[in-house]
Scaffold this active site. Structure first.
Site, short mmCIF file in Angstrom:
data_model
loop_
_atom_site.label_atom_id
_atom_site.label_comp_id
_atom_site.label_asym_id
_atom_site.label_seq_id
_atom_site.Cartn_x
_atom_site.Cartn_y
_atom_site.Cartn_z
N GLY A 130 89.78 56.65 37.45
CA GLY A 130 89.76 55.89 36.19
C GLY A 130 91.03 55.08 36.04
N GLN A 131 91.49 54.99 34.79
CA GLN A 131 92.66 54.16 34.50
C GLN A 131 93.90 54.65 35.23
OE1 GLN A 131 91.82 51.43 33.27
NE2 GLN A 131 91.96 51.43 31.04
N ILE A 132 94.17 55.96 35.13
CA ILE A 132 95.38 56.48 35.79
C ILE A 132 95.16 56.51 37.31
CG2 ILE A 132 97.07 58.37 35.95
CD1 ILE A 132 96.31 59.21 33.14
N GLY A 133 93.99 56.97 37.74
CA GLY A 133 93.70 57.07 39.17
C GLY A 133 93.89 55.73 39.88
N ARG A 160 109.55 58.29 27.87
CA ARG A 160 109.32 57.66 26.56
C ARG A 160 110.55 57.84 25.67
NH1 ARG A 160 103.10 59.86 26.07
NH2 ARG A 160 102.12 57.97 26.89
N HIS A 196 103.20 69.70 26.47
CA HIS A 196 103.04 68.25 26.37
C HIS A 196 102.56 67.89 24.96
CE1 HIS A 196 102.21 64.19 27.35
NE2 HIS A 196 100.91 64.31 27.46
N ASN A 221 86.90 69.17 29.77
CA ASN A 221 87.80 69.07 30.93
C ASN A 221 87.94 70.39 31.69
OD1 ASN A 221 87.99 66.39 30.51
ND2 ASN A 221 90.08 66.38 29.71
P1 A3D Z 1 89.56 57.68 32.65
O1 A3D Z 1 89.92 56.25 32.82
O2 A3D Z 1 88.38 58.00 31.78
O3 A3D Z 1 89.32 58.31 34.10
C1 A3D Z 1 88.84 59.58 34.30
C2 A3D Z 1 87.92 59.55 35.50
O4 A3D Z 1 87.52 60.89 35.79
C3 A3D Z 1 86.65 58.72 35.30
O5 A3D Z 1 86.60 57.66 36.25
C4 A3D Z 1 85.52 59.72 35.49
O6 A3D Z 1 84.37 59.18 36.16
C5 A3D Z 1 86.22 60.78 36.35
N1 A3D Z 1 85.53 62.07 36.35
C6 A3D Z 1 84.87 62.67 35.33
N2 A3D Z 1 84.38 63.85 35.75
C7 A3D Z 1 84.76 64.00 37.04
C8 A3D Z 1 84.53 65.01 38.01
N3 A3D Z 1 83.85 66.12 37.73
N4 A3D Z 1 85.07 64.83 39.24
C9 A3D Z 1 85.78 63.72 39.54
N5 A3D Z 1 85.99 62.72 38.67
C10 A3D Z 1 85.49 62.86 37.43
O7 A3D Z 1 90.81 58.53 32.09
P2 A3D Z 1 92.38 58.27 32.37
O8 A3D Z 1 92.56 57.98 33.81
O9 A3D Z 1 92.91 57.35 31.34
O10 A3D Z 1 92.93 59.73 32.01
C11 A3D Z 1 92.62 60.84 32.83
C12 A3D Z 1 93.11 62.15 32.19
O11 A3D Z 1 94.54 62.13 32.10
C13 A3D Z 1 92.62 62.42 30.76
O12 A3D Z 1 92.30 63.79 30.61
C14 A3D Z 1 93.83 62.07 29.90
O13 A3D Z 1 93.84 62.75 28.65
C15 A3D Z 1 94.95 62.55 30.80
N6 A3D Z 1 96.27 62.00 30.49
C16 A3D Z 1 97.32 62.87 30.61
C17 A3D Z 1 98.60 62.44 30.34
C18 A3D Z 1 99.75 63.41 30.46
O14 A3D Z 1 100.87 63.03 30.25
C19 A3D Z 1 99.49 64.78 30.83
C20 A3D Z 1 98.83 61.12 29.96
C21 A3D Z 1 97.75 60.26 29.86
C22 A3D Z 1 96.46 60.72 30.13
#
Ligand code: A3D
Length: 319
Positions: free
Chosen positions: A11-14, A151, A175, A95
């Site tokens: 997703g966004q972070i990945g 931050r 966090h 999650n």
């Molecule tokens: P997003 O862009 O929605 O990406 C998440 C991805 O996970 C999507 O592409 C989904 O298709 C995929 N996904 C869902 N289920 C599965 C599965 N079973 N196996 C593999 N992939 C799957 O989200 P994001 O990238 O913005 O954020 C990802 C996570 O990071 C979220 O839980 C956020 O809350 C978390 N996050 C944490 C921080 C910290 O500082 C800890 C900061 C920002 C976001």
């Protein structure tokens, strides 16, 4: 030999992680997602930027866990992010289920990797990941403190008009709302933040505002974006951890690490400074906390324990 980093969640972070890793030529990248097209599309798009950026690594998108075999590092962002108005804790049920699948995929295919978890609610999800996967606790770690600290440093640098490189700081604890910025361990141009307050270089009110803004750092961005949550700074923070491991840099970084008696806490993940080197979490640094920091740290630990209790109600296997 080229190293391999697998990213679970594209997703966004990945996607941002993949791009940063490519630009740094840190490792070959496998982008895994249940949404196969997203993983493949982002991998191809980033790969096609190599003609401009000049990096020379392999990128592959997949929805097949076998492709993560023999990864050196795995970074997990699979899951749902917050929507405006949601707390991180609201994400727990969904999650937890996702992290169970991910843990099984890692255990089966790449049990020797150093695993960095970013999925929220961070401290409890990383704990569940370690339990479900059975990987050693020094090889399973959560990213949060680096982001919270970054931050905090950014807001301080703007307020004090000091280049961010001249600020060293540390945020402990869980966090988010319960994080604990460490005033005695925040050094700005060789002065501690506590001294700068005494010298009235920064007012207590201003600092309180900055601490609140840091705690709410993710919420502020989520509200602005309207869809999804922060991703550039979280990805940069994850890469710093991966790099310290792969290059055995032994950097001291605030991470969610497994505590087994350190800071008087047993059998729990929480944000503390650790040394990350080729063996994973090589050391937990135990700082002397003043009474206020200790009190805030305990509040933070209680928040993590309470959420863990909710997780155990959802899945008694986490006992
Ligand atoms: P997003 O862009 O929605 O990406 C998440 C991805 O996970 C999507 O592409 C989904 O298709 C995929 N996904 C869902 N289920 C599965 C599965 N079973 N196996 C593999 N992939 C799957 O989200 P994001 O990238 O913005 O954020 C990802 C996570 O990071 C979220 O839980 C956020 O809350 C978390 N996050 C944490 C921080 C910290 O500082 C800890 C900061 C920002 C976001």
């Amino acid at each position: 030999m080229t190293k391999k980093i697998s990213l679970i969640g594209a997703g966004q972070i990945g996607g941002t992680l993949a791009h940063l890793i490519a630009l740094k030529e840190l490792a070959d990248v496998v982008l895994f997602d249940v949404a196969e097209g997203v993983a493949k599309g982002k991998a191809l798009d980033i790969a096609q930027s190599s003609g401009v950026s000049g990096f020379n690594i392999d990128l592959k998108g997949t929805n097949n866990y076998e492709d993560i075999k023999n990864s050196d590092v795995i970074i997990i962002t699979a899951g749902i992010p917050r929507k405006p108005g949601m707390t991180r804790d609201d994400l727990l049920g969904t999650n937890l289920k996702i992290i169970k699948q991910v843990a099984e995929g890692i255990k089966k295919n790449s049990p020797n990797a150093f695993v960095i978890c970013i999925t929220n609610p961070l401290d409890v999800i990383v704990m569940a990941l370690q339990k479900y996967s059975g990987l050693p606790t020094n090889k399973v770690v959560g990213m949060a403190g680096i982001l919270d600290t970054s931050r905090f440093k950014y807001f301080l640098s703007k307020e004090m008009k000091v280049p961010i490189k001249h600020i060293k700081s540390l945020v402990l604890g869980g966090h988010g709302d319960s994080m604990v910025p460490m005033q005695n361990h925040t050094i700005i141009n060789n002065n501690t933040l506590s001294d700068l307050i005494k010298e009235k270089k920064i007012s207590k009110d201003k600092l309180k505002f900055i601490i609140e803004r840091t705690k709410n750092g993710g919420g502020e961005i989520g509200k602005l974006l309207e869809k999804g949550s922060a991703f550039y700074a979280p990805a940069a923070s994850g890469v710093q951890m991966a790099e310290s491991y792969l290059k055995d840099k032994k950097e001291e970084l605030p991470c969610a690490a497994y505590l087994n008696g350190e800071y008087g806490v047993k059998n729990l993940y929480a944000g503390v400074p650790v040394i990350i080197g080729k063996s994973g979490v090589e050391k937990i640094i135990e700082l002397d906390l003043n009474s206020e920091e200790q009190k805030n740290f305990e509040v933070s630990i209680k928040a993590v324990r309470d959420l863990l209790a909710s997780a155990k109600k959802i899945d008694p296997k986490l006992e």
